[in-house]
Write a protein that holds these residues in place. Structure first.
Motif, PDB file in Angstrom:
ATOM      1  N   HIS A   1      57.325 -22.496 -51.130  1.00 21.29           N
ATOM      2  CA  HIS A   1      56.271 -23.358 -50.586  1.00 21.29           C
ATOM      3  C   HIS A   1      54.868 -22.966 -51.040  1.00 21.29           C
ATOM      4  N   GLY A   2      54.768 -21.884 -51.810  1.00 22.01           N
ATOM      5  CA  GLY A   2      53.484 -21.510 -52.410  1.00 22.01           C
ATOM      6  C   GLY A   2      53.743 -20.800 -53.721  1.00 22.01           C
ATOM      7  N   PRO A   3      54.096 -21.542 -54.769  1.00 25.31           N
ATOM      8  CA  PRO A   3      54.576 -20.917 -56.008  1.00 25.31           C
ATOM      9  C   PRO A   3      53.638 -19.902 -56.631  1.00 25.31           C
ATOM     10  N   LYS A   4      52.340 -20.147 -56.582  1.00 28.41           N
ATOM     11  CA  LYS A   4      51.450 -19.189 -57.246  1.00 28.41           C
ATOM     12  C   LYS A   4      51.253 -17.920 -56.412  1.00 28.41           C
ATOM     13  N   TYR A   5      51.654 -17.972 -55.151  1.00 26.96           N
ATOM     14  CA  TYR A   5      51.545 -16.795 -54.288  1.00 26.96           C
ATOM     15  C   TYR A   5      52.844 -16.001 -54.262  1.00 26.96           C
ATOM     16  N   PHE A   6      53.972 -16.714 -54.199  1.00 25.48           N
ATOM     17  CA  PHE A   6      55.260 -16.048 -54.033  1.00 25.48           C
ATOM     18  C   PHE A   6      56.048 -15.906 -55.327  1.00 25.48           C
ATOM     19  N   GLY A   7      55.613 -16.595 -56.382  1.00 25.04           N
ATOM     20  CA  GLY A   7      56.285 -16.477 -57.666  1.00 25.04           C
ATOM     21  C   GLY A   7      57.613 -17.203 -57.746  1.00 25.04           C
ATOM     22  N   VAL A   8      57.802 -18.189 -56.872  1.00 25.98           N
ATOM     23  CA  VAL A   8      59.051 -18.956 -56.856  1.00 25.98           C
ATOM     24  C   VAL A   8      58.716 -20.429 -57.060  1.00 25.98           C
ATOM     25  N   GLU A   9      59.232 -21.015 -58.128  1.00 25.96           N
ATOM     26  CA  GLU A   9      58.921 -22.401 -58.450  1.00 25.96           C
ATOM     27  C   GLU A   9      59.754 -23.377 -57.605  1.00 25.96           C
ATOM     28  N   PRO A  10      59.134 -24.446 -57.098  1.00 25.93           N
ATOM     29  CA  PRO A  10      59.897 -25.493 -56.416  1.00 25.93           C
ATOM     30  C   PRO A  10      60.855 -26.167 -57.394  1.00 25.93           C
ATOM     31  N   GLU A  11      62.117 -26.271 -57.028  1.00 30.12           N
ATOM     32  CA  GLU A  11      63.123 -26.846 -57.916  1.00 30.12           C
ATOM     33  C   GLU A  11      63.679 -28.162 -57.382  1.00 30.12           C
ATOM     34  N   THR A  12      64.149 -28.145 -56.155  1.00 32.54           N
ATOM     35  CA  THR A  12      64.727 -29.356 -55.574  1.00 32.54           C
ATOM     36  C   THR A  12      63.643 -30.253 -55.001  1.00 32.54           C
ATOM     37  N   LYS A  13      64.018 -31.467 -54.644  1.00 32.62           N
ATOM     38  CA  LYS A  13      63.053 -32.369 -53.999  1.00 32.62           C
ATOM     39  C   LYS A  13      62.577 -31.777 -52.677  1.00 32.62           C
ATOM     40  N   MET A  14      63.473 -31.120 -51.962  1.00 31.38           N
ATOM     41  CA  MET A  14      63.093 -30.467 -50.705  1.00 31.38           C
ATOM     42  C   MET A  14      62.023 -29.411 -50.961  1.00 31.38           C
ATOM     43  N   ASP A  15      62.203 -28.598 -52.004  1.00 35.52           N
ATOM     44  CA  ASP A  15      61.205 -27.585 -52.369  1.00 35.52           C
ATOM     45  C   ASP A  15      59.849 -28.223 -52.655  1.00 35.52           C
ATOM     46  N   LYS A  16      59.888 -29.273 -53.471  1.00 36.63           N
ATOM     47  CA  LYS A  16      58.640 -29.909 -53.909  1.00 36.63           C
ATOM     48  C   LYS A  16      57.901 -30.569 -52.749  1.00 36.63           C
ATOM     49  N   MET A  17      58.654 -31.115 -51.801  1.00 37.70           N
ATOM     50  CA  MET A  17      57.999 -31.806 -50.687  1.00 37.70           C
ATOM     51  C   MET A  17      57.417 -30.835 -49.666  1.00 37.70           C
ATOM     52  N   ILE A  18      58.049 -29.691 -49.455  1.00 36.09           N
ATOM     53  CA  ILE A  18      57.438 -28.740 -48.515  1.00 36.09           C
ATOM     54  C   ILE A  18      56.134 -28.199 -49.110  1.00 36.09           C
ATOM     55  N   TYR A  19      56.119 -28.000 -50.420  1.00 42.34           N
ATOM     56  CA  TYR A  19      54.897 -27.571 -51.098  1.00 42.34           C
ATOM     57  C   TYR A  19      53.816 -28.643 -50.943  1.00 42.34           C
ATOM     58  N   MET A  20      54.193 -29.892 -51.076  1.00 39.89           N
ATOM     59  CA  MET A  20      53.254 -31.006 -50.928  1.00 39.89           C
ATOM     60  C   MET A  20      52.746 -31.120 -49.500  1.00 39.89           C
ATOM     61  N   PHE A  21      53.654 -31.024 -48.542  1.00 43.95           N
ATOM     62  CA  PHE A  21      53.293 -31.270 -47.152  1.00 43.95           C
ATOM     63  C   PHE A  21      52.526 -30.117 -46.500  1.00 43.95           C
ATOM     64  N   ASP A  22      52.782 -28.895 -46.915  1.00 42.50           N
ATOM     65  CA  ASP A  22      52.247 -27.730 -46.207  1.00 42.50           C
ATOM     66  C   ASP A  22      50.726 -27.763 -46.074  1.00 42.50           C
ATOM     67  N   GLU A  23      50.030 -27.754 -47.199  1.00 44.95           N
ATOM     68  CA  GLU A  23      48.566 -27.745 -47.155  1.00 44.95           C
ATOM     69  C   GLU A  23      48.013 -29.073 -46.629  1.00 44.95           C
ATOM     70  N   LEU A  24      48.624 -30.168 -47.057  1.00 43.68           N
ATOM     71  CA  LEU A  24      48.084 -31.484 -46.709  1.00 43.68           C
ATOM     72  C   LEU A  24      48.264 -31.794 -45.225  1.00 43.68           C
ATOM     73  N   SER A  25      49.373 -31.363 -44.649  1.00 49.32           N
ATOM     74  CA  SER A  25      49.594 -31.558 -43.219  1.00 49.32           C
ATOM     75  C   SER A  25      48.506 -30.856 -42.407  1.00 49.32           C
ATOM     76  N   GLY A  26      48.233 -29.605 -42.765  1.00 49.72           N
ATOM     77  CA  GLY A  26      47.197 -28.857 -42.057  1.00 49.72           C
ATOM     78  C   GLY A  26      45.824 -29.472 -42.243  1.00 49.72           C
ATOM     79  N   PHE A  27      45.563 -29.975 -43.440  1.00 52.06           N
ATOM     80  CA  PHE A  27      44.273 -30.606 -43.726  1.00 52.06           C
ATOM     81  C   PHE A  27      44.083 -31.859 -42.872  1.00 52.06           C
ATOM     82  N   ILE A  28      45.120 -32.679 -42.808  1.00 52.27           N
ATOM     83  CA  ILE A  28      45.036 -33.922 -42.034  1.00 52.27           C
ATOM     84  C   ILE A  28      44.867 -33.618 -40.547  1.00 52.27           C
TER      85      ILE A  28
END
Length: 202
Positions: free
Chosen positions: A112-139
């Motif tokens: 959920h934070g590839p540049k921090y944890f060094g793990v790239e999002p691979e599945t759609k689930m991975d990519k969406m948690i990365y998308m939602f995490d910061e944006l959810s908090g911002f909203i």
């Protein structure tokens, strides 16, 4: 997410034979209440969980088991942030591995934070948690400064605030843009979806 680099030093998590092994939402909430004393952080995780579950069902046509995976990843992705900020998200990953949880859930949390944890999002689930995490908090931050909170909140106002770097300055716009580049969905659609699905999460 802070600028601290917390590389996990690995990209493989859990055991393949644990595929399909999940805990219930009630069990996840018990873990959340034990690990996360901060109410605002718990709310953030519940909001991300609600958005993840809704997206899985409405956009990915997920079955009940798959939707639960998405929801659990959202609910537990920051479970160690409050108590173990210097070991985020290493501690929750190790806990879920001890519990023999489905490796897809664990990998999702790890990515959920590839540049921090060094793990790239691979599945759609991975990519969406990365998308939602910061944006959810911002909203949510944008809603809190409005007299009517989420009521009447529109996409245009959120887009405008995203361009105002002094607002919610701790939210990394580069992370949001990077996450967006990995999915084929307009930002406006993501924002509207988050508003609609997290506004009633308490």
């Amino acid at each position: 997410m802070s600028e601290i680099i917390l590389s996990l030093g690995r990209t493989s998590f859990g055991k393949p034979e644990n595929a399909g092994k999940l805990i219930t939402i009630e069990e996840a909430n018990t873990l959340l209440n034990e690990w996360v004393p901060n109410e605002r952080l718990r709310l953030h995780m519940k909001q991300v969980a609600a958005v993840m579950k809704a997206w899985a069902i409405e956009k990915e046509n997920a079955d009940e088991q798959t939707a639960l995976k998405w929801e659990l990843a959202g609910l537990l992705h920051d479970a160690d942030w409050g108590k173990y900020p210097d070991s985020h998200c290493r501690v929750i990953i190790e806990k879920l591995e001890e519990m023999d949880i489905d490796p897809e859930v664990i990998h999702c949390i790890a990515s959920h934070g590839p540049k921090y944890f060094g793990v790239e999002p691979e599945t759609k689930m991975d990519k969406m948690i990365y998308m939602f995490d910061e944006l959810s908090g911002f909203i949510h931050a944008a809603a809190l400064i409005r007299p009517t909170r989420y009521e009447g909140m529109d996409v245009k106002s959120v887009m405008k605030k995203l361009k105002t770097l002094s607002f919610a300055a701790q939210v990394n716009r580069d992370d949001i843009n990077d996450a967006l580049s990995r999915i084929d969905v307009p930002l406006e659609e993501i924002i509207e979806f988050i508003i609609d699905h997290q506004k009633n999460v308490l």
